[in-house]
Design a protein around this motif. Structure first.
Motif, PDB file in Angstrom:
ATOM      1  N   LYS A 170      -5.491  -4.951  -2.576  1.00 51.53           N
ATOM      2  CA  LYS A 170      -6.025  -3.980  -1.649  1.00 51.53           C
ATOM      3  C   LYS A 170      -7.579  -4.447  -1.452  1.00 51.53           C
ATOM      4  O   LYS A 170      -8.313  -4.455  -2.323  1.00 51.53           O
ATOM      5  CB  LYS A 170      -5.871  -2.526  -1.924  1.00 51.53           C
TER       6      LYS A 170
ATOM      7  N   HIS B 195      -4.896  -5.546   3.064  1.00 45.22           N
ATOM      8  CA  HIS B 195      -4.499  -6.089   1.905  1.00 45.22           C
ATOM      9  C   HIS B 195      -4.441  -7.459   2.032  1.00 45.22           C
ATOM     10  O   HIS B 195      -4.256  -8.392   3.168  1.00 45.22           O
ATOM     11  CB  HIS B 195      -3.067  -5.518   1.725  1.00 45.22           C
TER      12      HIS B 195
ATOM     13  N   SER C  88      -9.451  -3.247   1.267  1.00 46.93           N
ATOM     14  CA  SER C  88     -10.158  -2.235   1.873  1.00 46.93           C
ATOM     15  C   SER C  88      -9.437  -1.157   2.124  1.00 46.93           C
ATOM     16  O   SER C  88      -8.117  -1.224   2.572  1.00 46.93           O
ATOM     17  CB  SER C  88     -10.870  -2.591   3.028  1.00 46.93           C
ATOM     18  N   SER C  89      -9.529   0.057   1.483  1.00 46.90           N
ATOM     19  CA  SER C  89      -9.051   1.201   1.759  1.00 46.90           C
ATOM     20  C   SER C  89      -9.573   1.899   2.836  1.00 46.90           C
ATOM     21  O   SER C  89      -9.187   3.138   3.388  1.00 46.90           O
ATOM     22  CB  SER C  89      -8.836   2.199   0.686  1.00 46.90           C
ATOM     23  N   THR C  90     -10.504   1.534   3.635  1.00 45.26           N
ATOM     24  CA  THR C  90     -11.252   2.209   4.844  1.00 45.26           C
ATOM     25  C   THR C  90     -11.133   1.501   6.264  1.00 45.26           C
ATOM     26  O   THR C  90     -11.245   1.797   7.153  1.00 45.26           O
ATOM     27  CB  THR C  90     -12.410   2.530   4.656  1.00 45.26           C
TER      28      THR C  90
ATOM     29  N   GLU D 249     -13.792  -8.642   0.294  1.00 47.43           N
ATOM     30  CA  GLU D 249     -13.799  -7.313   1.430  1.00 47.43           C
ATOM     31  C   GLU D 249     -13.956  -7.735   2.572  1.00 47.43           C
ATOM     32  O   GLU D 249     -14.856  -8.947   2.833  1.00 47.43           O
ATOM     33  CB  GLU D 249     -15.028  -6.412   0.569  1.00 47.43           C
TER      34      GLU D 249
ATOM     35  N   ASP E 259      -0.045   6.906   3.475  1.00 51.92           N
ATOM     36  CA  ASP E 259      -1.267   7.302   3.899  1.00 51.92           C
ATOM     37  C   ASP E 259      -2.142   6.378   4.528  1.00 51.92           C
ATOM     38  O   ASP E 259      -3.223   6.759   5.077  1.00 51.92           O
ATOM     39  CB  ASP E 259      -2.076   8.124   2.934  1.00 51.92           C
ATOM     40  N   GLU E 260      -2.007   5.178   4.284  1.00 52.44           N
ATOM     41  CA  GLU E 260      -2.731   3.899   5.002  1.00 52.44           C
ATOM     42  C   GLU E 260      -2.337   3.553   6.226  1.00 52.44           C
ATOM     43  O   GLU E 260      -2.669   2.526   7.115  1.00 52.44           O
ATOM     44  CB  GLU E 260      -2.588   2.551   3.762  1.00 52.44           C
TER      45      GLU E 260
ATOM     46  N   GLY F  13       0.762  -1.253  -0.032  1.00 52.96           N
ATOM     47  CA  GLY F  13      -0.053  -0.046  -0.150  1.00 52.96           C
ATOM     48  C   GLY F  13       0.853   1.120  -0.044  1.00 52.96           C
ATOM     49  O   GLY F  13       2.114   1.372  -0.524  1.00 52.96           O
ATOM     50  N   SER F  14       0.198   2.145   0.474  1.00 51.71           N
ATOM     51  CA  SER F  14       0.837   3.636   0.335  1.00 51.71           C
ATOM     52  C   SER F  14       1.138   4.139   1.964  1.00 51.71           C
ATOM     53  O   SER F  14       0.530   3.685   3.032  1.00 51.71           O
ATOM     54  CB  SER F  14       0.030   4.609  -0.341  1.00 51.71           C
TER      55      SER F  14
ATOM     56  N   ARG G 278      -4.959   1.708   8.494  1.00 50.70           N
ATOM     57  CA  ARG G 278      -6.023   2.238   7.861  1.00 50.70           C
ATOM     58  C   ARG G 278      -6.605   1.608   6.637  1.00 50.70           C
ATOM     59  O   ARG G 278      -7.247   2.310   5.778  1.00 50.70           O
ATOM     60  CB  ARG G 278      -5.836   3.766   7.765  1.00 50.70           C
ATOM     61  N   ALA G 279      -6.141   0.373   6.380  1.00 52.07           N
ATOM     62  CA  ALA G 279      -6.216  -0.468   5.135  1.00 52.07           C
ATOM     63  C   ALA G 279      -6.189  -1.745   5.303  1.00 52.07           C
ATOM     64  O   ALA G 279      -5.278  -2.137   6.396  1.00 52.07           O
ATOM     65  CB  ALA G 279      -5.506   0.314   3.964  1.00 52.07           C
TER      66      ALA G 279
END
Length: 186
Positions: free
Chosen positions: A58, A43, A60-62, A94, A20-21, A17-18, A40-41
């Motif tokens: 990924k 994978h 979930s991104s939330t 998910e 910001d996760e 991920g990134s 925050r995510a």
């Protein structure tokens, strides 16, 4: 001069991920694959039959994970506690929220629980998941959320001090407070 510690060589380094996760909080088994849970995510990292790492998906991104001590593997799935609720993940779908009917405990946090220091265990005999959540400042207000995965129901308890973890003997679930071992009956 120098250290007597061995050096470990690393391979197959993946970026998950990134930034910001948030940070990677923990990993769990999902079938033959790995779930990588960030703050925050979420994978899935696929794993081939020969053990080689495949791709990162990924899911979930939330939905992230509050604590590595709240991650539990069971059967071909995993579950964990987030600041949004309790979630389960199987295969590459998910995450499924298990707490939709008690979601306000997480989103509004009326009990001032510290989800980041939570712990989890499973009692397979009674088909129960135990999520210990300490109070932010007063241990007499700690709560333990118990989920019956057989009946898909939640129960809410005070007085089960899971701060030192749980131990399931197969015939009973134990925890200890500062002075004694205790068995959860029922």
């Amino acid at each position: 001069e120098g250290s007597d510690a061995d050096t470990i060589n690393y391979s197959n380094i993946l970026t998950i991920g990134s930034q910001d996760e948030g940070e990677c909080v923990g990993v769990a088994t999902v079938g033959a694959n790995m779930a990588v849970l960030k703050s925050r995510a979420s994978h899935i990292v696929t794993v081939a039959h020969d053990g080689e790492i495949g791709r990162v998906i990924k899911v979930s991104s939330t939905v992230g994970c509050a604590s590595n001590k709240s991650i539990l593997n069971f059967d071909d799935a995993c579950c964990w506690l987030s600041d949004k609720g309790v979630f389960a993940l199987s295969k590459t779908s998910e995450p499924d929220e298990l707490t939709s009917d008690i979601e306000n405990i997480f989103t509004d946090n009326p009990y001032s629980l510290d989800f980041y220091n939570s712990r989890v265990t499973i009692n397979r005999f009674n088909e129960l998941l135990f999520f210990y959540c300490p109070h932010a400042s007063n241990s007499s207000l700690d709560r333990t959320l118990v989920y019956s995965y057989k009946y898909k129901e939640w129960f809410f308890f005070k007085g089960i001090d899971g701060s030192n973890g749980f131990y399931d003997t197969g015939s009973g679930l134990y925890f200890n407070d500062s002075t004694s071992m205790r068995k959860i009956d029922g």
